[in-house]
Design an enzyme around this catalytic site. Structure first.
Site, PDB file in Angstrom:
ATOM      1  N   ASP A   7      -4.628 -61.831 -17.329  1.00  0.00           N
ATOM      2  CA  ASP A   7      -3.360 -62.577 -17.394  1.00  0.00           C
ATOM      3  C   ASP A   7      -3.615 -64.011 -17.843  1.00  0.00           C
ATOM      4  O   ASP A   7      -2.976 -64.958 -17.367  1.00  0.00           O
ATOM      5  CB  ASP A   7      -2.611 -62.536 -16.060  1.00  0.00           C
ATOM      6  CG  ASP A   7      -1.158 -62.990 -16.201  1.00  0.00           C
ATOM      7  OD1 ASP A   7      -0.712 -63.212 -17.335  1.00  0.00           O
ATOM      8  OD2 ASP A   7      -0.486 -63.127 -15.169  1.00  0.00           O
ATOM      9  N   HIS A  56       5.787 -55.659 -15.485  1.00  0.00           N
ATOM     10  CA  HIS A  56       5.681 -56.883 -14.667  1.00  0.00           C
ATOM     11  C   HIS A  56       6.679 -56.656 -13.522  1.00  0.00           C
ATOM     12  O   HIS A  56       7.882 -56.790 -13.708  1.00  0.00           O
ATOM     13  CB  HIS A  56       6.053 -58.087 -15.543  1.00  0.00           C
ATOM     14  CG  HIS A  56       6.289 -59.365 -14.814  1.00  0.00           C
ATOM     15  ND1 HIS A  56       5.527 -60.495 -15.003  1.00  0.00           N
ATOM     16  CD2 HIS A  56       7.243 -59.719 -13.908  1.00  0.00           C
ATOM     17  CE1 HIS A  56       5.992 -61.471 -14.247  1.00  0.00           C
ATOM     18  NE2 HIS A  56       7.026 -61.033 -13.563  1.00  0.00           N
ATOM     19  N   HIS A 102      -1.130 -73.037 -20.798  1.00  0.00           N
ATOM     20  CA  HIS A 102       0.065 -73.872 -20.795  1.00  0.00           C
ATOM     21  C   HIS A 102      -0.318 -75.312 -21.097  1.00  0.00           C
ATOM     22  O   HIS A 102      -1.394 -75.774 -20.692  1.00  0.00           O
ATOM     23  CB  HIS A 102       0.776 -73.820 -19.433  1.00  0.00           C
ATOM     24  CG  HIS A 102       1.521 -72.543 -19.201  1.00  0.00           C
ATOM     25  ND1 HIS A 102       2.595 -72.155 -19.969  1.00  0.00           N
ATOM     26  CD2 HIS A 102       1.320 -71.539 -18.311  1.00  0.00           C
ATOM     27  CE1 HIS A 102       3.043 -70.974 -19.544  1.00  0.00           C
ATOM     28  NE2 HIS A 102       2.282 -70.573 -18.546  1.00  0.00           N
ATOM     29  N   GLY A 118       1.225 -69.744 -14.641  1.00  0.00           N
ATOM     30  CA  GLY A 118       0.171 -69.145 -15.459  1.00  0.00           C
ATOM     31  C   GLY A 118      -1.113 -69.941 -15.394  1.00  0.00           C
ATOM     32  O   GLY A 118      -1.097 -71.143 -15.148  1.00  0.00           O
ATOM     33  N   ARG A 147      -0.064 -66.849 -27.216  1.00  0.00           N
ATOM     34  CA  ARG A 147       0.903 -67.915 -27.573  1.00  0.00           C
ATOM     35  C   ARG A 147       1.196 -68.058 -29.060  1.00  0.00           C
ATOM     36  O   ARG A 147       1.875 -69.008 -29.440  1.00  0.00           O
ATOM     37  CB  ARG A 147       0.454 -69.266 -27.018  1.00  0.00           C
ATOM     38  CG  ARG A 147       0.178 -69.282 -25.524  1.00  0.00           C
ATOM     39  CD  ARG A 147       1.382 -68.902 -24.693  1.00  0.00           C
ATOM     40  NE  ARG A 147       1.142 -69.135 -23.268  1.00  0.00           N
ATOM     41  CZ  ARG A 147       1.661 -68.361 -22.317  1.00  0.00           C
ATOM     42  NH1 ARG A 147       2.422 -67.320 -22.601  1.00  0.00           N
ATOM     43  NH2 ARG A 147       1.432 -68.627 -21.043  1.00  0.00           N
ATOM     44  N   HIS A 202      -0.774 -57.037 -13.082  1.00  0.00           N
ATOM     45  CA  HIS A 202      -1.144 -58.004 -12.035  1.00  0.00           C
ATOM     46  C   HIS A 202      -0.632 -57.666 -10.617  1.00  0.00           C
ATOM     47  O   HIS A 202       0.177 -58.410 -10.041  1.00  0.00           O
ATOM     48  CB  HIS A 202      -0.739 -59.428 -12.413  1.00  0.00           C
ATOM     49  CG  HIS A 202       0.601 -59.616 -13.095  1.00  0.00           C
ATOM     50  ND1 HIS A 202       1.752 -59.076 -12.627  1.00  0.00           N
ATOM     51  CD2 HIS A 202       0.930 -60.311 -14.211  1.00  0.00           C
ATOM     52  CE1 HIS A 202       2.754 -59.429 -13.432  1.00  0.00           C
ATOM     53  NE2 HIS A 202       2.271 -60.171 -14.391  1.00  0.00           N
TER      54      HIS A 202
HETATM   55  C1  NCD Z   1       2.698 -65.541 -17.824  1.00  0.00           C
HETATM   56  C2  NCD Z   1       2.920 -66.461 -18.996  1.00  0.00           C
HETATM   57  O1  NCD Z   1       2.710 -67.665 -18.850  1.00  0.00           O
HETATM   58  O2  NCD Z   1       3.248 -65.994 -20.104  1.00  0.00           O
HETATM   59  N1  NCD Z   1       2.715 -66.332 -16.630  1.00  0.00           N
HETATM   60  C3  NCD Z   1       2.194 -65.999 -15.439  1.00  0.00           C
HETATM   61  O3  NCD Z   1       2.352 -66.767 -14.494  1.00  0.00           O
HETATM   62  N2  NCD Z   1       1.507 -64.908 -15.263  1.00  0.00           N
HETATM   63  C4  NCD Z   1       3.693 -64.445 -17.810  1.00  0.00           C
HETATM   64  C5  NCD Z   1       3.320 -63.313 -16.888  1.00  0.00           C
HETATM   65  O4  NCD Z   1       2.245 -62.712 -17.011  1.00  0.00           O
HETATM   66  O5  NCD Z   1       4.122 -62.983 -16.041  1.00  0.00           O
HETATM   67 ZN    ZN Z   2       3.500 -60.929 -15.805  1.00  0.00          ZN
END
Ligand code: NCD
Ligand code: ZN
Length: 434
Positions: A303, A177, A307, A322, A60, A230
């Site tokens: 991953d 992805h 958030h 996420g 981030r 993923h």
């Molecule tokens: C990821 C993110 O928040 O950046 N979110 C998720 O649900 N995995 C983006 C991603 O890996 O697709």
């Molecule tokens: Zn992703």
């Protein structure tokens, strides 16, 4: 300072040994090593593994430092046993230029808790339209070796084909992805009986699988490598297995949450369970566990996706997808893979360290536990049991789907080039040396 690890089981095997770490390397392995002037770690009953490598982390920074920074994410990584993480490009600004990728690399070095490798965007602004300057990013000090539009799919087959060809000539990896966007417009949950009952718009398996199949064929024709981010469905497992049987240079990762959780978690409508790709059905999770055990799926990647509360604690459809992952990964792998007998500790070393390091060609990580090798190490207490509390994790954000769950095994120490970066639940400060 030298470090003496006393009485550890290497890969959880054989008799306990002492490991002396000096000048960033494993200097000596033996019994009853006595050394003056070393920090001693009592590792009786503990397991020594090569430091973990995460090919899929969202830190981030730049842009959402209110949810995670390179510093806090590095602390989470060190506490989770990681010595190398790949920071995804979906920052703001996007890591589609060498200015951003070099910044991420430099800041990771300054913090010094884990090697932070920047991932470069495949396309400008992650928009899928125009290739980013991959060559410039690869040539920077951050030496980008993996490119991904993660968060978005490189959906245009012609752009993906060119990206694979370009990556091939640069000797770098494209990580996809896999999500056909026209099949997931408005989707928030796995398309299946649960989503139908709950009234949530569905994200079908085919959206992932059709891209996996397409990219395997594009990689075949380009003679290039492709990595699947993923993997979340049983069908993806079958496709990756088929592609490998054809000699296609495909690799794939699975997240801890897709190994453990399924869409029954959505009953509460708590958006902490919202993730991309979505939590699938129990049969998908079982197929993923089996595929990881067999090596069809190569490795685990977290991953880790922090958030803010306001982006998660809202109506399901509006919430960001996420989940946090760095500090819980090992425990989830022990729960899903080691306890049922699908992997032993050598297998854990393979899927969390050796394979991911090999996929991106790291030569300092994922190395054997032998004299002369770099001391990138993780020490694990297999008998520990702990309860996850989001607020106690090192990440700024608290969005763990494992809140209040109790898990086995815990990382007790992490060493990066011989320096202790985490010990007994504390990340150990800023020790810059870059
Ligand atoms: C990821 C993110 O928040 O950046 N979110 C998720 O649900 N995995 C983006 C991603 O890996 O697709
Ligand atoms: Zn992703």
């Amino acid at each position: 300072m030298n470090v003496l690890i006393k009485g550890a089981l290497l890969y959880g095997e054989g008799e306990p040994v002492d490991v002396l770490v000096a000048d960033g390397e494993i200097r000596q392995i033996g019994t009853d090593l006595g050394v003056v002037d070393a920090e001693v770690i009592d590792a009786r009953g503990q397991i020594l593994l090569p430091g973990f490598v995460d090919l899929h982390t969202h830190l981030r920074e730049p842009g959402r430092e209110d949810t995670e920074t390179i510093e806090t994410g590095s602390a989470a990584a060190a506490l989770g046993g990681y010595t190398a993480v790949f920071a995804m490009a979906n920052t703001n600004p996007v890591a589609d230029s060498v200015v951003v990728t070099d910044h991420v690399w430099r800041r990771g070095r300054e913090v010094g808790l884990v090697d932070v490798y920047p991932v470069g965007a495949v396309t400008v602004g992650l928009e899928g339209k125009q290739l980013a300057e991959m060559g410039t990013m690869a040539a920077g000090v951050g030496a980008v070796r993996m490119f991904s539009d993660d968060g978005h799919c490189v959906y245009d087959p012609l752009i993906m084909r060119r990206a694979l060809e370009y990556a091939n000539s640069l000797g770098v990896l494209i990580a996809q992805h896999a999500e056909e966007p026209r099949l997931t417009k408005g989707a928030v949950a796995h398309e299946g009986p649960t989503a139908a009952r709950l009234g949530l718009a569905g994200w079908p398996r085919a959206a992932e699988e059709s891209i996996v199949a397409r990219d395997a064929l594009l990689a075949r024709d380009a003679g290039a490598r492709v990595h699947i981010c993923h993997a979340s469905t049983a069908g993806t497992v079958e496709l990756v297995k088929w592609a490998k049987s054809q000699g296609i240079a495909i690799t794939a990762e699975v997240t801890p949450h897709h190994l453990l959780l399924d869409d029954s978690r959505l009953e509460t409508y708590d958006a902490v369970n919202k993730v991309n790709p979505p939590l699938r059905e129990a049969s998908d999770a079982a197929a993923l566990r089996q595929a990881l055990a067999e090596g069809i799926i190569d490795c685990v990647a977290t991953d880790h996706a922090p958030h803010a509360e306001q982006d998660k604690c809202c109506e399901f459809a509006a919430a960001r997808p996420g989940m946090l992952g760095l500090e819980t990964a090992l425990s989830i792998i022990v729960r899903t893979m080691v306890e049922p007998g699908l992997l032993d500790w050598r297998g854990v070393a393979r899927v969390m360290s050796e394979r991911p390091a090999a996929i991106v060609g790291l030569d300092e990580h994922g190395r054997p536990l032998e004299v002369g090798e770099p001391a990138n190490l993780t020490l694990v207490d297999p008998e520990a049991s702990w309860t996850v509390r989001g607020k106690d994790l090192a990440s700024i954000s608290n969005n763990t789907p494992f809140e209040a769950m109790t898990f086995p095994a815990r990382v007790t120490a992490t060493l990066l080039r011989g320096r202790v970066t985490a010990r007994d639940g504390k990340a150990l400060g800023n020790r810059a040396e870059a």
